[in-house]
Enzyme design. Structure first.
Site, mmCIF file in Angstrom:
data_model
loop_
_atom_site.group_PDB
_atom_site.id
_atom_site.type_symbol
_atom_site.label_atom_id
_atom_site.label_comp_id
_atom_site.label_asym_id
_atom_site.label_seq_id
_atom_site.Cartn_x
_atom_site.Cartn_y
_atom_site.Cartn_z
ATOM 1 N N ARG A 65 11.667 30.647 19.761
ATOM 2 C CA ARG A 65 11.912 31.838 19.105
ATOM 3 C C ARG A 65 12.992 31.560 18.303
ATOM 4 O O ARG A 65 13.994 31.412 19.577
ATOM 5 C CB ARG A 65 11.203 32.721 20.022
ATOM 6 C CG ARG A 65 11.916 34.367 19.843
ATOM 7 C CD ARG A 65 11.163 35.516 20.200
ATOM 8 N NE ARG A 65 9.732 35.493 20.441
ATOM 9 C CZ ARG A 65 9.397 36.219 20.958
ATOM 10 N NH1 ARG A 65 9.555 37.532 21.745
ATOM 11 N NH2 ARG A 65 8.139 36.657 20.814
ATOM 12 N N ARG A 68 5.500 38.690 26.416
ATOM 13 C CA ARG A 68 4.702 38.230 26.368
ATOM 14 C C ARG A 68 3.722 37.074 26.267
ATOM 15 O O ARG A 68 3.587 36.123 26.613
ATOM 16 C CB ARG A 68 3.103 39.383 25.856
ATOM 17 C CG ARG A 68 2.943 40.251 26.295
ATOM 18 C CD ARG A 68 2.856 41.503 25.493
ATOM 19 N NE ARG A 68 4.387 42.036 25.137
ATOM 20 C CZ ARG A 68 4.822 42.907 26.349
ATOM 21 N NH1 ARG A 68 3.855 43.761 27.173
ATOM 22 N NH2 ARG A 68 6.062 43.677 26.176
ATOM 23 N N THR A 69 5.155 36.781 24.501
ATOM 24 C CA THR A 69 5.011 35.182 24.726
ATOM 25 C C THR A 69 5.065 34.166 25.625
ATOM 26 O O THR A 69 4.696 33.012 25.057
ATOM 27 C CB THR A 69 6.130 35.173 23.301
ATOM 28 O OG1 THR A 69 5.595 36.792 22.828
ATOM 29 C CG2 THR A 69 5.873 34.265 21.833
ATOM 30 N N LYS A 96 27.566 25.979 22.378
ATOM 31 C CA LYS A 96 28.541 24.839 22.034
ATOM 32 C C LYS A 96 28.756 24.315 20.151
ATOM 33 O O LYS A 96 30.197 23.343 20.068
ATOM 34 C CB LYS A 96 29.145 23.750 22.655
ATOM 35 C CG LYS A 96 28.919 23.979 23.553
ATOM 36 C CD LYS A 96 28.708 22.192 25.199
ATOM 37 C CE LYS A 96 28.338 22.903 26.393
ATOM 38 N NZ LYS A 96 27.756 21.676 27.285
ATOM 39 N N HIS A 152 5.431 35.600 13.310
ATOM 40 C CA HIS A 152 5.327 35.608 14.980
ATOM 41 C C HIS A 152 3.911 34.802 14.830
ATOM 42 O O HIS A 152 1.983 35.952 14.717
ATOM 43 C CB HIS A 152 5.321 36.733 15.328
ATOM 44 C CG HIS A 152 5.253 36.621 16.965
ATOM 45 N ND1 HIS A 152 4.846 35.388 17.520
ATOM 46 C CD2 HIS A 152 5.389 37.593 17.986
ATOM 47 C CE1 HIS A 152 4.921 35.820 18.648
ATOM 48 N NE2 HIS A 152 5.146 36.970 18.707
HETATM 49 C C1 NCD Z 1 6.591 41.140 19.327
HETATM 50 C C2 NCD Z 1 7.724 40.207 18.293
HETATM 51 O O1 NCD Z 1 8.284 40.003 19.646
HETATM 52 O O2 NCD Z 1 7.938 40.430 17.481
HETATM 53 N N1 NCD Z 1 6.488 41.274 20.389
HETATM 54 C C3 NCD Z 1 5.277 40.539 20.695
HETATM 55 O O3 NCD Z 1 5.391 38.436 20.767
HETATM 56 N N2 NCD Z 1 4.389 40.374 21.167
HETATM 57 C C4 NCD Z 1 7.071 42.259 18.843
HETATM 58 C C5 NCD Z 1 8.047 43.173 18.673
HETATM 59 O O4 NCD Z 1 8.574 42.917 19.717
HETATM 60 O O5 NCD Z 1 7.685 44.818 18.271
#
Ligand code: NCD
Length: 308
Positions: free
Chosen positions: A108, A57-58, A87, A136
């Site tokens: 991320r 989703r993100t 590398k 997050h």
């Molecule tokens: C979350 C994450 O990546 O922290 N996912 C997301 O971005 N909706 C939640 C998770 O993975 O539990």
């Protein structure tokens, strides 16, 4: 606002403005000719998405939001494998170079300091899309927006934050962002994966009331928001604590929760919510994920406008 690193950086006023912008973009997007109009907003600008950890989703909603606003996107998944990090390149060098190609960089990363480090050399705005077990923040923005949209108000709500609280970056950011409001926190988790003390200290420092308990059963009837997350298995070294979720929302639970409560989850949902619950109108998690597109559109619009 230059970078978005933590949910702590948002004031109540900024949140109110961001959500007004989200509502407006939603309205334009769904009006005749609206999508064409939005495309002109940031045409010629570029977003880069660097994902060193899996995402559904993100990344997709950020890229979709960027496309809706007319941005071009440069994107890499599995960046530990596909970027020069493989590398031995540092994030500071990567960010320094990529910020010549993009106006905003979404990152991320499994490390808890890496996204912050990117800001030291980046000319472009950096957005934290999840830094290890830390935070997050953009998930917290869409979570708060969802609570406001579904419940009408935030103040006065009893909010249950349930499951793996130790490694859940989404829940850490949610705690920070909700601390702007007068809500009652119910932190429900097994003792071995409870919320780390820096977050409870933060709530104390803000004068916010919270209850910590291991029993969801004892409090479930009181809750207005039932926010449950999966066990963050990939972050556990000890396989004993990485077992199945010790809390599960199932058909039986629906009889006990308030008729106007909402059930939330950042997704992916694994074993903590029975799919049979999905058709109950209180199951808000797919609406929550849909809101992500518009909240991220509003955030990109704000960050790009602030950094013109
Ligand atoms: C979350 C994450 O990546 O922290 N996912 C997301 O971005 N909706 C939640 C998770 O993975 O539990």
């Amino acid at each position: 606002m230059k970078h978005v690193l933590s949910a702590r950086q948002f004031s109540k006023k900024e949140l109110t403005d961001l959500f007004a912008k989200t509502d407006l973009l939603y309205k334009i997007f769904n009006s005749p000719g609206g999508r064409q109009k939005l495309l002109k907003k940031h045409r010629g600008r570029t977003l880069a998405a660097l994902f060193y950890e899996p995402s559904t989703r993100t990344r997709m909603s950020f890229e979709a939001a960027a496309h809706c606003l007319g941005l071009s996107t440069l994107s890499t998944e599995n960046a530990l494998e596909f970027l020069s990090a493989k590398k031995g390149e540092s994030i500071q060098d990567t960010a320094r170079v990529l910020s010549n190609y993009a106006d905003v960089i979404i990152i991320r990363h499994p490390g808890t300091d890496t996204v912050d480090e990117a800001t030291l050399t980046s000319k472009a705005a950096i957005i934290n899309a999840g830094d290890g077990k830390n935070e997050h923040p953009t998930q917290a923005l869409l979570d708060l927006y969802t609570i406001k949209k579904e419940k009408g108000v935030i103040n006065g709500l009893k909010i249950g934050i349930i499951g793996e609280l130790f490694h859940s970056r989404t829940l850490h950011s949610l705690v920070y962002i909700l601390a702007n409001y007068d809500v009652e926190f119910f932190l429900i988790s097994p003792k071995d994966i409870k919320l780390p003390s820096n977050y409870t200290e933060y709530l104390r420092s803000k004068g916010k009331g919270f209850h910590e308990t291991e029993s969801l059963d004892k409090v479930i009837t009181k809750l207005d928001v039932i926010y449950i997350n999966r066990v963050q298995r990939e972050r556990h070294e000890n396989q004993k604590t990485a077992g199945p979720s010790r809390y599960v929302i199932k058909l039986d639970s629906l009889k006990r929760i308030k008729p106007d409560a909402i059930i939330m989850n950042p997704l992916p949902r694994v074993d903590e919510i029975d799919p049979q619950v999905d058709t109950d109108p209180r199951a808000a998690y797919f609406r929550q994920a849909e809101n992500g597109l518009f909240v991220r559109m509003a955030l990109l619009d704000k960050v790009l406008s602030d950094n013109t």
